[in-house]
Design a protein around this motif. Sequence first.
Motif, PDB file in Angstrom:
ATOM      1  N   ASN A   1      16.336  61.092 -18.000  1.00  6.88           N
ATOM      2  CA  ASN A   1      16.169  62.060 -16.914  1.00  6.88           C
ATOM      3  C   ASN A   1      17.272  63.121 -16.954  1.00  6.88           C
ATOM      4  O   ASN A   1      17.896  63.449 -15.942  1.00  6.88           O
ATOM      5  N   LEU A   2      17.494  63.683 -18.159  1.00  7.39           N
ATOM      6  CA  LEU A   2      18.677  64.519 -18.366  1.00  7.39           C
ATOM      7  C   LEU A   2      18.634  65.826 -17.589  1.00  7.39           C
ATOM      8  O   LEU A   2      19.625  66.209 -16.961  1.00  7.39           O
ATOM      9  N   LEU A   3      17.509  66.544 -17.628  1.00  8.12           N
ATOM     10  CA  LEU A   3      17.450  67.801 -16.883  1.00  8.12           C
ATOM     11  C   LEU A   3      17.542  67.525 -15.387  1.00  8.12           C
ATOM     12  O   LEU A   3      18.236  68.241 -14.657  1.00  8.12           O
ATOM     13  N   ALA A   4      16.857  66.486 -14.925  1.00 10.03           N
ATOM     14  CA  ALA A   4      16.903  66.148 -13.505  1.00 10.03           C
ATOM     15  C   ALA A   4      18.332  65.866 -13.054  1.00 10.03           C
ATOM     16  O   ALA A   4      18.756  66.300 -11.979  1.00 10.03           O
ATOM     17  N   ARG A   5      19.107  65.149 -13.872  1.00  4.27           N
ATOM     18  CA  ARG A   5      20.499  64.856 -13.518  1.00  4.27           C
ATOM     19  C   ARG A   5      21.309  66.145 -13.400  1.00  4.27           C
ATOM     20  O   ARG A   5      22.127  66.299 -12.488  1.00  4.27           O
ATOM     21  N   ASN A   6      21.113  67.065 -14.328  1.00  2.00           N
ATOM     22  CA  ASN A   6      21.876  68.307 -14.310  1.00  2.00           C
ATOM     23  C   ASN A   6      21.474  69.217 -13.155  1.00  2.00           C
ATOM     24  O   ASN A   6      22.282  70.027 -12.688  1.00  2.00           O
ATOM     25  N   LEU A   7      20.236  69.083 -12.690  1.00  2.00           N
ATOM     26  CA  LEU A   7      19.767  69.888 -11.564  1.00  2.00           C
ATOM     27  C   LEU A   7      20.075  69.233 -10.220  1.00  2.00           C
ATOM     28  O   LEU A   7      19.933  69.872  -9.172  1.00  2.00           O
TER      29      LEU A   7
ATOM     30  N   ILE B   1      23.652  71.369 -29.735  1.00  2.00           N
ATOM     31  CA  ILE B   1      23.437  72.669 -29.099  1.00  2.00           C
ATOM     32  C   ILE B   1      22.794  72.397 -27.750  1.00  2.00           C
ATOM     33  O   ILE B   1      21.752  71.737 -27.676  1.00  2.00           O
ATOM     34  N   GLY B   2      23.414  72.879 -26.672  1.00  2.00           N
ATOM     35  CA  GLY B   2      22.954  72.494 -25.349  1.00  2.00           C
ATOM     36  C   GLY B   2      22.731  73.630 -24.388  1.00  2.00           C
ATOM     37  O   GLY B   2      23.355  74.690 -24.473  1.00  2.00           O
ATOM     38  N   ASN B   3      21.833  73.367 -23.446  1.00  2.00           N
ATOM     39  CA  ASN B   3      21.601  74.240 -22.304  1.00  2.00           C
ATOM     40  C   ASN B   3      22.200  73.620 -21.042  1.00  2.00           C
ATOM     41  O   ASN B   3      22.491  74.316 -20.075  1.00  2.00           O
ATOM     42  N   CYS B   4      22.366  72.287 -21.063  1.00  2.00           N
ATOM     43  CA  CYS B   4      22.973  71.527 -19.963  1.00  2.00           C
ATOM     44  C   CYS B   4      24.213  70.820 -20.479  1.00  2.00           C
ATOM     45  O   CYS B   4      24.374  70.625 -21.683  1.00  2.00           O
ATOM     46  N   GLY B   5      25.057  70.366 -19.565  1.00  2.00           N
ATOM     47  CA  GLY B   5      26.319  69.792 -19.995  1.00  2.00           C
ATOM     48  C   GLY B   5      26.478  68.306 -19.865  1.00  2.00           C
ATOM     49  O   GLY B   5      27.273  67.704 -20.582  1.00  2.00           O
ATOM     50  N   THR B   6      25.718  67.652 -18.951  1.00  2.00           N
ATOM     51  CA  THR B   6      26.019  66.282 -18.571  1.00  2.00           C
ATOM     52  C   THR B   6      24.959  65.298 -19.026  1.00  2.00           C
ATOM     53  O   THR B   6      23.757  65.567 -18.909  1.00  2.00           O
ATOM     54  N   LEU B   7      25.409  64.143 -19.524  1.00  2.00           N
ATOM     55  CA  LEU B   7      24.522  63.064 -19.929  1.00  2.00           C
ATOM     56  C   LEU B   7      24.595  61.931 -18.910  1.00  2.00           C
ATOM     57  O   LEU B   7      25.228  62.046 -17.869  1.00  2.00           O
TER      58      LEU B   7
ATOM     59  N   THR C   1      30.340  64.395 -20.004  1.00  2.99           N
ATOM     60  CA  THR C   1      30.132  65.833 -20.116  1.00  2.99           C
ATOM     61  C   THR C   1      30.399  66.285 -21.542  1.00  2.99           C
ATOM     62  O   THR C   1      31.543  66.289 -21.996  1.00  2.99           O
ATOM     63  N   LEU C   2      29.350  66.668 -22.237  1.00  5.37           N
ATOM     64  CA  LEU C   2      29.497  67.157 -23.606  1.00  5.37           C
ATOM     65  C   LEU C   2      29.774  68.652 -23.646  1.00  5.37           C
ATOM     66  O   LEU C   2      30.500  69.128 -24.519  1.00  5.37           O
ATOM     67  N   PHE C   3      29.185  69.391 -22.707  1.00  3.50           N
ATOM     68  CA  PHE C   3      29.331  70.849 -22.679  1.00  3.50           C
ATOM     69  C   PHE C   3      29.874  71.259 -21.310  1.00  3.50           C
ATOM     70  O   PHE C   3      29.116  71.659 -20.426  1.00  3.50           O
TER      71      PHE C   3
ATOM     72  N   GLY D   1      16.673  64.405 -26.072  1.00  4.11           N
ATOM     73  CA  GLY D   1      16.744  62.959 -25.984  1.00  4.11           C
ATOM     74  C   GLY D   1      15.667  62.200 -26.714  1.00  4.11           C
ATOM     75  O   GLY D   1      15.581  60.977 -26.582  1.00  4.11           O
ATOM     76  N   GLU D   2      14.850  62.898 -27.538  1.00  4.53           N
ATOM     77  CA  GLU D   2      13.807  62.228 -28.299  1.00  4.53           C
ATOM     78  C   GLU D   2      14.010  62.498 -29.783  1.00  4.53           C
ATOM     79  O   GLU D   2      14.145  63.657 -30.209  1.00  4.53           O
TER      80      GLU D   2
END
Length: 306
Positions: free
Chosen positions: A91-97, A198-204, A209-211, A285-286
């Motif tokens: 749920n990576l985008l959801a976490r960042n949002l 290469i990322g658009n979001c920073g947190t996993l 936090t990768l970015f 993530g896939e």
Amino acid sequence: MTPLRAGIVFNPSKISREQLEAAWDAEADGATAEWFETTVEDPGQGPARAALDAGCDVVIAAGGDGTVRAVAEALGGSDAAFGIVPQGTGNLLARNLGVPLGNPRTALRRILTSEPKKLDMGWIELDGGEPQAFVVMVGFGLDAQMLAATDDEAKAKAGWLAYVAAMGQALTASEMVSVKVTVDDREPREVQAHTVLIGNCGTLQGGLTLFPDAELDDGVLDVLIVSAEGAVEWMDTLRAAVWDNGIMRLFDKQKTATSTEAARHGQAVRIEVELPQPHSFEIDGEEVGDVQRFTARIDPGALRVY
């Protein structure tokens, strides 16, 4: 404002239509919904386009990161707003949002009671193939090898903790290679690395936090090149990721990303990477197979998301 009409694209392997309908009916306050089911053959692009063709004002992805990515790909550049009911492992985008996890009703309530905001979207071309969208991150190396090594049954039972079990295998498989990197219009450079992300979001998951400089609407991609070898370099890299780029930024939001000799950060609008031989690659993530050459670019403000 309550949307006039919603299209709900759901992955039946993650959540049933009956569960979603019950949650929708409890929160919708008169708004109408149409239902579009994903399949193994079509993880979301087709159902999302069908929702657009049906005139839906909001298209909601109910599923894991793969469903979210597929729906986002179909919605990029459209007038429809994008909502997420997170039902996956990462749920990576959801976490960042900041989308609520675990309860479909709270995720739907957010969609029905808030206003959408602009979100950048990335596009990636693999070995000269057709562009594919991404909203979180792409890359090769440790993360992709870890995904490839993760047992599907363990992931279903243990969630994101299953990835930890695969990390040792991925570390063993990581090998330093000579990577040709071209950033925007600059001259190509050769770097030694075993991981390029290469990322658009920073947190996993787990708040890693990768970015740390990544913003969802800043119009640039964030890049991380990792060449850590041996215990000392890995400890230095982990310290920077967890302490400098994680905990310390809770106290200083203006702090820029801390790089080390073995983990270098950067930003780009477009980046091209060429490897000496194919390596495992991941998109949001896939794991998607082995790739030797890829080009990523940012599409600023391509989505309106809750």
